[in-house]
Design a protein around this motif. Structure first.
Motif, PDB file in Angstrom:
ATOM      1  N   TYR A  37     -27.418  11.928  30.529  1.00  0.00           N
ATOM      2  CA  TYR A  37     -26.223  11.082  30.393  1.00  0.00           C
ATOM      3  C   TYR A  37     -25.019  11.952  30.038  1.00  0.00           C
ATOM      4  O   TYR A  37     -25.154  12.921  29.289  1.00  0.00           O
ATOM      5  N   GLY A  38     -23.872  11.546  30.531  1.00  0.00           N
ATOM      6  CA  GLY A  38     -22.631  12.194  30.105  1.00  0.00           C
ATOM      7  C   GLY A  38     -21.741  11.152  29.460  1.00  0.00           C
ATOM      8  O   GLY A  38     -22.158   9.989  29.316  1.00  0.00           O
ATOM      9  N   PRO A  39     -20.520  11.534  29.079  1.00  0.00           N
ATOM     10  CA  PRO A  39     -19.604  10.550  28.500  1.00  0.00           C
ATOM     11  C   PRO A  39     -19.288   9.440  29.522  1.00  0.00           C
ATOM     12  O   PRO A  39     -19.094   9.732  30.712  1.00  0.00           O
ATOM     13  N   ALA A  40     -19.228   8.184  29.063  1.00  0.00           N
ATOM     14  CA  ALA A  40     -19.052   7.055  29.986  1.00  0.00           C
ATOM     15  C   ALA A  40     -17.767   7.166  30.807  1.00  0.00           C
ATOM     16  O   ALA A  40     -17.733   6.784  31.981  1.00  0.00           O
ATOM     17  N   ALA A  41     -16.707   7.702  30.220  1.00  0.00           N
ATOM     18  CA  ALA A  41     -15.428   7.762  30.944  1.00  0.00           C
ATOM     19  C   ALA A  41     -15.341   8.953  31.892  1.00  0.00           C
ATOM     20  O   ALA A  41     -14.400   9.066  32.667  1.00  0.00           O
ATOM     21  N   GLY A  42     -16.343   9.834  31.822  1.00  0.00           N
ATOM     22  CA  GLY A  42     -16.320  11.018  32.686  1.00  0.00           C
ATOM     23  C   GLY A  42     -16.256  12.288  31.875  1.00  0.00           C
ATOM     24  O   GLY A  42     -15.969  12.251  30.664  1.00  0.00           O
ATOM     25  N   VAL A  44     -10.490   7.261  34.000  1.00  0.00           N
ATOM     26  CA  VAL A  44     -11.925   6.936  33.944  1.00  0.00           C
ATOM     27  C   VAL A  44     -12.535   7.365  35.275  1.00  0.00           C
ATOM     28  O   VAL A  44     -12.035   6.974  36.343  1.00  0.00           O
ATOM     29  N   VAL A  45     -13.586   8.174  35.208  1.00  0.00           N
ATOM     30  CA  VAL A  45     -14.308   8.582  36.418  1.00  0.00           C
ATOM     31  C   VAL A  45     -15.337   7.484  36.711  1.00  0.00           C
ATOM     32  O   VAL A  45     -16.035   7.028  35.806  1.00  0.00           O
ATOM     33  N   ASP A  55     -15.663   0.790  28.262  1.00  0.00           N
ATOM     34  CA  ASP A  55     -16.673  -0.037  27.597  1.00  0.00           C
ATOM     35  C   ASP A  55     -17.511  -0.777  28.648  1.00  0.00           C
ATOM     36  O   ASP A  55     -18.738  -0.835  28.548  1.00  0.00           O
ATOM     37  N   PHE A  56     -16.832  -1.316  29.656  1.00  0.00           N
ATOM     38  CA  PHE A  56     -17.551  -2.025  30.724  1.00  0.00           C
ATOM     39  C   PHE A  56     -18.526  -1.073  31.420  1.00  0.00           C
ATOM     40  O   PHE A  56     -19.691  -1.394  31.654  1.00  0.00           O
ATOM     41  N   GLN A  57     -18.033   0.122  31.698  1.00  0.00           N
ATOM     42  CA  GLN A  57     -18.852   1.112  32.401  1.00  0.00           C
ATOM     43  C   GLN A  57     -20.038   1.533  31.523  1.00  0.00           C
ATOM     44  O   GLN A  57     -21.175   1.600  31.993  1.00  0.00           O
ATOM     45  N   SER A  58     -19.778   1.762  30.260  1.00  0.00           N
ATOM     46  CA  SER A  58     -20.821   2.165  29.326  1.00  0.00           C
ATOM     47  C   SER A  58     -21.899   1.080  29.225  1.00  0.00           C
ATOM     48  O   SER A  58     -23.092   1.374  29.140  1.00  0.00           O
ATOM     49  N   SER A  59     -21.485  -0.186  29.258  1.00  0.00           N
ATOM     50  CA  SER A  59     -22.432  -1.299  29.113  1.00  0.00           C
ATOM     51  C   SER A  59     -23.208  -1.596  30.387  1.00  0.00           C
ATOM     52  O   SER A  59     -24.211  -2.292  30.335  1.00  0.00           O
ATOM     53  N   THR A  60     -22.711  -1.132  31.527  1.00  0.00           N
ATOM     54  CA  THR A  60     -23.359  -1.510  32.786  1.00  0.00           C
ATOM     55  C   THR A  60     -24.135  -0.328  33.402  1.00  0.00           C
ATOM     56  O   THR A  60     -25.339  -0.251  33.286  1.00  0.00           O
ATOM     57  N   PHE A  61     -23.428   0.656  33.971  1.00  0.00           N
ATOM     58  CA  PHE A  61     -24.182   1.724  34.665  1.00  0.00           C
ATOM     59  C   PHE A  61     -23.979   3.088  34.026  1.00  0.00           C
ATOM     60  O   PHE A  61     -24.263   4.108  34.634  1.00  0.00           O
ATOM     61  N   SER A  62     -23.457   3.108  32.813  1.00  0.00           N
ATOM     62  CA  SER A  62     -23.318   4.323  31.998  1.00  0.00           C
ATOM     63  C   SER A  62     -22.257   5.317  32.461  1.00  0.00           C
ATOM     64  O   SER A  62     -21.461   5.772  31.656  1.00  0.00           O
ATOM     65  N   GLY A  63     -22.255   5.654  33.736  1.00  0.00           N
ATOM     66  CA  GLY A  63     -21.243   6.615  34.192  1.00  0.00           C
ATOM     67  C   GLY A  63     -21.741   7.338  35.424  1.00  0.00           C
ATOM     68  O   GLY A  63     -22.788   7.009  35.973  1.00  0.00           O
ATOM     69  N   ILE A  66     -22.666  15.445  39.877  1.00  0.00           N
ATOM     70  CA  ILE A  66     -21.722  14.950  40.892  1.00  0.00           C
ATOM     71  C   ILE A  66     -20.290  15.202  40.386  1.00  0.00           C
ATOM     72  O   ILE A  66     -19.394  15.571  41.153  1.00  0.00           O
ATOM     73  N   GLN A  67     -20.101  15.024  39.097  1.00  0.00           N
ATOM     74  CA  GLN A  67     -18.762  15.270  38.535  1.00  0.00           C
ATOM     75  C   GLN A  67     -18.391  16.752  38.656  1.00  0.00           C
ATOM     76  O   GLN A  67     -17.233  17.079  38.894  1.00  0.00           O
ATOM     77  N   ASP A  68     -19.376  17.627  38.481  1.00  0.00           N
ATOM     78  CA  ASP A  68     -19.088  19.062  38.654  1.00  0.00           C
ATOM     79  C   ASP A  68     -18.671  19.355  40.100  1.00  0.00           C
ATOM     80  O   ASP A  68     -17.791  20.185  40.349  1.00  0.00           O
ATOM     81  N   ALA A  69     -19.310  18.671  41.029  1.00  0.00           N
ATOM     82  CA  ALA A  69     -18.966  18.864  42.452  1.00  0.00           C
ATOM     83  C   ALA A  69     -17.529  18.407  42.706  1.00  0.00           C
ATOM     84  O   ALA A  69     -16.755  19.077  43.401  1.00  0.00           O
TER      85      ALA A  69
END
Ligand code: PMP
Length: 369
Positions: free
Chosen positions: A34-39, A64-65, A230-238, A243-246
């Protein structure tokens, strides 16, 4: 006859080599948790940096990513829309908006723009569509399917409307912002307007041919960013960290990543323009951005095929092209452009040339009363 598909929203280009190398390296480094929910902080910073020019200041805390631009929109629809709120969308527009709205509390309100007026957005016309229930005014710039770029003054005229509607947000979908052909593009973030109600969504699917990676983002006021996180964290985490490194590597080497695409798209746009010009009774606007033409084929609605079938609707025309010519184009009715079809020029050059030949032949064969 081989099937030729000009209906897809994904281009035929390969994803950038830098993206692939960065993802593999991140996997080897063990970035599989897991990484930070916002990216990731680095990617949020790089996205904020994209917008730092002309005196605009975007902070990484405003980013927000998201797993695709679609999800950025869905996050926003989920946190902003209350029962019965209206989402105002100028048409023709990408049908994905309508599909997404089905799963929200929002209600779609469309405003028709026309090729006769170069798909201009008339502030008076937009004002007429606004009510106390209007919550989101959703622009796509450059637009899909028309390729229209709304200029800075045009976007500012839309933002000016927000003054009279304190509950209204402007969301600008700028997913095609790097696919442009000479006309200058200005992000809504660089326009005069209330920053606390101006939001941009964007992604990597189109600009960098990375549709399968599922990565996009939103940039907006920190209050909305907090809710979306918060929505992202509660649903699919991030979004997966590799992929973010790419995506980060792609932004850091943007010039190299883009180089193979733009000259090809520029050439293909010319080819498609010439091909369409050669067909009688086909009207179209030359796109300033994105990678589609949206020709008006309504002259041929009401015609008959050589086999005697009537082409009564756009769907019949699309069906005829597919059945008799193995040519797939997108039905413009789905975008709110009756009698139109959407044709992508982000396809192999050989396919493009063949497709235009088939379209010309197919339309020539129709018997117009
Ligand atoms: N917005 C527009 C205008 C689009 O055309 C598309 C894809 N066709 C999207 C958003 C969705 O993009 P993504 O792949 O980043 O979810």
């Amino acid at each position: 006859m081989t099937e030729l598909n000009l209906a897809s929203g994904a281009s035929y280009f390969r994803s950038p080599a830098v993206a692939i190398a960065a993802a593999i390296s991140a996997l080897h480094q063990g970035k599989t948790y897991y990484g930070p929910a916002a990216g990731s902080p680095e990617l949020r910073q790089a996205i904020a940096d994209r917008y730092q020019h002309d005196g605009i200041k975007v902070k990484p805390e405003q980013v927000v990513v998201t797993p695709g631009t679609k999800q950025a929109l869905f996050n926003l629809f989920s946190v902003l829309l209350r029962e019965g709120d209206e989402v105002v969308i100028p048409t023709p527009a990408w049908f994905g908006f309508y599909e997404l709205l089905k799963y929200t509390k929002g209600k779609l309100v469309t405003i028709e723009t026309t090729p006769q007026h170069n798909y201009s957005l008339d502030a008076q016309q937009v004002r007429k569509a606004l009510t106390s229930k209007s919550r989101i005014l959703l622009l796509t710039n450059p637009a899909n399917p028309t390729g229209r770029i709304y200029t800075k003054p045009e976007v500012e005229a839309m933002l000016a409307l927000l003054q009279d509607y304190p509950d209204l947000y402007l969301i600008s979908d700028e997913i095609y912002d790097l696919d442009t052909y000479g006309k200058p593009f200005t992000s809504a973030l660089a326009c005069q307007g209330p920053p606390e109600r101006t939001i941009v969504v964007n992604g990597f699917s189109k600009n960098f041919a990375m549709s399968g990676w599922r990565i996009g983002y939103m940039v907006g006021p920190e209050t909305i960013v907090a809710k979306c996180t918060d929505f992202q964290s509660s649903t699919f985490s991030g979004v997966s960290m590799f992929i973010q490194d790419a995506a980060l590597a792609t932004l850091q080497q943007q010039q190299n990543a883009l180089y193979p695409m733009l000259p090809v798209l520029t050439r293909h746009r010319q080819l498609m323009k010439a091909g369409l010009e050669a067909i009688p009774h086909v009207r179209f606007m030359e796109p300033d951005g994105a990678y589609y033409f949206f020709p008006d084929l309504s002259y041929y609605i009401g015609s008959k095929t050589p086999a005697g079938k009537t082409i009564a609707t756009t769907a019949d025309l699309v069906h005829y092209l597919q059945q008799d010519y193995q040519l797939i184009v997108a039905n413009g009715d789905l975008f709110g452009g009756k009698g139109h079809v959407r044709m992508s020029f982000a396809v192999e050059e050989q396919e493009l040339v063949l497709a235009l030949g088939r379209l010309q032949k197919a339309l020539q064969q129709l018997i117009v009363a």
